[in-house]
Design a protein around this motif. Sequence first.
Motif, PDB file in Angstrom:
ATOM      1  N   LEU A   1       0.844  -1.186   0.000  1.00 15.60           N
ATOM      2  CA  LEU A   1       0.000   0.000   0.000  1.00 15.60           C
ATOM      3  C   LEU A   1       0.882   1.239   0.000  1.00 15.60           C
ATOM      4  N   ASN A   2       0.659   2.135  -0.962  1.00 19.69           N
ATOM      5  CA  ASN A   2       1.472   3.347  -1.036  1.00 19.69           C
ATOM      6  C   ASN A   2       0.604   4.523  -1.483  1.00 19.69           C
ATOM      7  N   SER A   3       1.224   5.636  -1.732  1.00 22.81           N
ATOM      8  CA  SER A   3       0.486   6.857  -2.046  1.00 22.81           C
ATOM      9  C   SER A   3      -0.274   6.770  -3.365  1.00 22.81           C
ATOM     10  N   ALA A   4       0.076   5.791  -4.200  1.00 25.94           N
ATOM     11  CA  ALA A   4      -0.600   5.643  -5.487  1.00 25.94           C
ATOM     12  C   ALA A   4      -1.751   4.647  -5.420  1.00 25.94           C
ATOM     13  N   THR A   5      -1.920   3.973  -4.288  1.00 25.54           N
ATOM     14  CA  THR A   5      -2.958   2.957  -4.141  1.00 25.54           C
ATOM     15  C   THR A   5      -4.295   3.610  -3.811  1.00 25.54           C
ATOM     16  N   LYS A   6      -5.283   3.328  -4.617  1.00 21.33           N
ATOM     17  CA  LYS A   6      -6.628   3.867  -4.382  1.00 21.33           C
ATOM     18  C   LYS A   6      -7.457   2.813  -3.655  1.00 21.33           C
ATOM     19  N   VAL A   7      -7.806   3.098  -2.410  1.00 20.96           N
ATOM     20  CA  VAL A   7      -8.518   2.143  -1.557  1.00 20.96           C
ATOM     21  C   VAL A   7      -9.961   2.605  -1.374  1.00 20.96           C
ATOM     22  N   TYR A   8     -10.898   1.705  -1.591  1.00 21.22           N
ATOM     23  CA  TYR A   8     -12.297   1.978  -1.270  1.00 21.22           C
ATOM     24  C   TYR A   8     -12.685   1.164  -0.050  1.00 21.22           C
ATOM     25  N   ILE A   9     -13.178   1.840   0.994  1.00 22.70           N
ATOM     26  CA  ILE A   9     -13.655   1.163   2.196  1.00 22.70           C
ATOM     27  C   ILE A   9     -15.172   1.231   2.210  1.00 22.70           C
ATOM     28  N   ALA A  10     -15.800   0.089   2.019  1.00 18.16           N
ATOM     29  CA  ALA A  10     -17.256  -0.005   2.130  1.00 18.16           C
ATOM     30  C   ALA A  10     -17.590  -0.214   3.602  1.00 18.16           C
ATOM     31  N   GLY A  11     -18.290   0.758   4.187  1.00 16.48           N
ATOM     32  CA  GLY A  11     -18.589   0.692   5.611  1.00 16.48           C
ATOM     33  C   GLY A  11     -17.667   1.556   6.436  1.00 16.48           C
ATOM     34  N   HIS A  12     -17.289   2.723   5.904  1.00 18.42           N
ATOM     35  CA  HIS A  12     -16.271   3.557   6.573  1.00 18.42           C
ATOM     36  C   HIS A  12     -16.762   4.210   7.853  1.00 18.42           C
ATOM     37  N   ARG A  13     -18.065   4.199   8.095  1.00 18.73           N
ATOM     38  CA  ARG A  13     -18.583   4.778   9.331  1.00 18.73           C
ATOM     39  C   ARG A  13     -18.792   3.734  10.428  1.00 18.73           C
ATOM     40  N   GLY A  14     -18.617   2.486  10.080  1.00 19.87           N
ATOM     41  CA  GLY A  14     -18.778   1.426  11.059  1.00 19.87           C
ATOM     42  C   GLY A  14     -17.554   1.278  11.945  1.00 19.87           C
ATOM     43  N   LEU A  15     -17.609   0.327  12.841  1.00 22.36           N
ATOM     44  CA  LEU A  15     -16.537   0.122  13.816  1.00 22.36           C
ATOM     45  C   LEU A  15     -15.199  -0.177  13.130  1.00 22.36           C
ATOM     46  N   VAL A  16     -15.184  -1.165  12.244  1.00 21.72           N
ATOM     47  CA  VAL A  16     -13.933  -1.534  11.575  1.00 21.72           C
ATOM     48  C   VAL A  16     -13.581  -0.530  10.487  1.00 21.72           C
ATOM     49  N   GLY A  17     -14.593  -0.096   9.736  1.00 19.09           N
ATOM     50  CA  GLY A  17     -14.331   0.832   8.644  1.00 19.09           C
ATOM     51  C   GLY A  17     -13.706   2.129   9.106  1.00 19.09           C
ATOM     52  N   SER A  18     -14.226   2.694  10.178  1.00 14.79           N
ATOM     53  CA  SER A  18     -13.652   3.944  10.689  1.00 14.79           C
ATOM     54  C   SER A  18     -12.245   3.720  11.222  1.00 14.79           C
ATOM     55  N   ALA A  19     -12.001   2.541  11.797  1.00 19.21           N
ATOM     56  CA  ALA A  19     -10.651   2.218  12.259  1.00 19.21           C
ATOM     57  C   ALA A  19      -9.692   2.073  11.077  1.00 19.21           C
ATOM     58  N   LEU A  20     -10.173   1.545   9.968  1.00 15.94           N
ATOM     59  CA  LEU A  20      -9.334   1.432   8.771  1.00 15.94           C
ATOM     60  C   LEU A  20      -8.959   2.807   8.223  1.00 15.94           C
ATOM     61  N   VAL A  21      -9.908   3.741   8.256  1.00 13.26           N
ATOM     62  CA  VAL A  21      -9.584   5.109   7.828  1.00 13.26           C
ATOM     63  C   VAL A  21      -8.476   5.678   8.704  1.00 13.26           C
ATOM     64  N   ARG A  22      -8.592   5.470  10.018  1.00 21.22           N
ATOM     65  CA  ARG A  22      -7.548   5.967  10.936  1.00 21.22           C
ATOM     66  C   ARG A  22      -6.210   5.285  10.661  1.00 21.22           C
ATOM     67  N   ALA A  23      -6.246   3.987  10.375  1.00 23.17           N
ATOM     68  CA  ALA A  23      -5.004   3.244  10.139  1.00 23.17           C
ATOM     69  C   ALA A  23      -4.291   3.746   8.888  1.00 23.17           C
ATOM     70  N   LEU A  24      -5.042   4.026   7.827  1.00 22.20           N
ATOM     71  CA  LEU A  24      -4.427   4.559   6.612  1.00 22.20           C
ATOM     72  C   LEU A  24      -3.807   5.925   6.874  1.00 22.20           C
ATOM     73  N   ARG A  25      -4.496   6.740   7.654  1.00 23.99           N
ATOM     74  CA  ARG A  25      -3.962   8.065   7.968  1.00 23.99           C
ATOM     75  C   ARG A  25      -2.703   7.966   8.823  1.00 23.99           C
ATOM     76  N   ARG A  26      -2.671   7.006   9.732  1.00 25.31           N
ATOM     77  CA  ARG A  26      -1.461   6.839  10.550  1.00 25.31           C
ATOM     78  C   ARG A  26      -0.259   6.505   9.684  1.00 25.31           C
ATOM     79  N   ARG A  27      -0.484   5.831   8.585  1.00 21.61           N
ATOM     80  CA  ARG A  27       0.602   5.489   7.664  1.00 21.61           C
ATOM     81  C   ARG A  27       0.957   6.646   6.731  1.00 21.61           C
ATOM     82  N   GLY A  28       0.183   7.717   6.793  1.00 22.70           N
ATOM     83  CA  GLY A  28       0.426   8.837   5.897  1.00 22.70           C
ATOM     84  C   GLY A  28      -0.061   8.592   4.494  1.00 22.70           C
ATOM     85  N   LEU A  29      -0.981   7.646   4.309  1.00 24.15           N
ATOM     86  CA  LEU A  29      -1.509   7.333   2.989  1.00 24.15           C
ATOM     87  C   LEU A  29      -2.720   8.206   2.677  1.00 24.15           C
TER      88      LEU A  29
END
Length: 328
Positions: free
Chosen positions: A6-34
């Motif tokens: 996963l890098n800055s060129a990777t386009k990720v779609y999270i289905a369920g981004h407001r849910g428990l896991v989905g929102s955590a995935l958004v935070r995880a990507l941001r922690r990586r600076g992606l």
Amino acid sequence: MRPPVLNSATKVYIAGHRGLVGSALVRALRRRGLPDPVVATSAELDLRDRAATARFLARESPDVVVLAAARVGGIAANAAQPAEFLSDNLRIQLAVLDAARAQGVPRVLFLGSSCIYPKLAPQPIREDALLTGPLEPTNSAYAIAKIAGIEHVRAVRAQDGLPWISAMPTNLYGPGDNFHPTASHVLPGLLRRFHEARESGAASVVVWGTGTPRREFLHADDAAEACLHLLEHFDGPDPVNVGTGTDVTIAELAGLVAEVVGFTGRVEFDTSKPDGTPRKVLDVGVLRGLGWAPRTGLREGLESTYRWYLESLALPEQRAVRGLEVAQ
């Protein structure tokens, strides 16, 4: 095929981004600076709508899809609305996975649940226990939908050769959880119940069941990190368990929640209510063999989740997390 990085060129779609896991995935990507992932609220896109979902995936053309959207709930909700849990989850899965296949999305991660395993599976539960015995009746409709998702991923891998994968998380908790008084899972339900008892000065709190069932709990932020790790390090047809490999009794959990919340009254057990599966702890040998382990202890995770819950009570836009909804 080697799993992608996963890098800055990777386009990720999270289905369920407001849910428990989905929102955590958004935070995880941001922690990586992606870059922030592609997302859509339920008002913008109903994932049960096949045509709308197909148009969305065709327009966005992501490199990675993480299917974390689902209708979720605890024992009471699953038992009361099995048709909705089966129908909504099947429709979400079919819409997203079929659309991703039509677009040739190279990497898909389907998120299931540890409830897919037989009620009396040998403990700790290995991935090969799937479909070896009867399911827990109180959530069999939800489990069957998730099993269908696993088989869908396997079918696409076999027919199209796409490196899609499935992960089966244990009981999750954390910021963004559902704290509904009757529709939540056990841990957020207990946090709310003990908090309200402390606030009202109640002498006791009633917990469903005997308190003897054993359960495993994983913080949502750890689950999100595990998902990213799997995307980068795993490629195989079988689901991978995501958990801690350790468990506690419901009675022990209730005592720990009471301490975290500051409730000093009695804990009483209503044995007329169902216990569910006697024990459910995952064998996480596959995931640990890939070099991943959780970082958040249960008490630490409970404390941070309770702080988030207290903060959410003052925010109108967060109050929806206390109601049952499709996590989209």
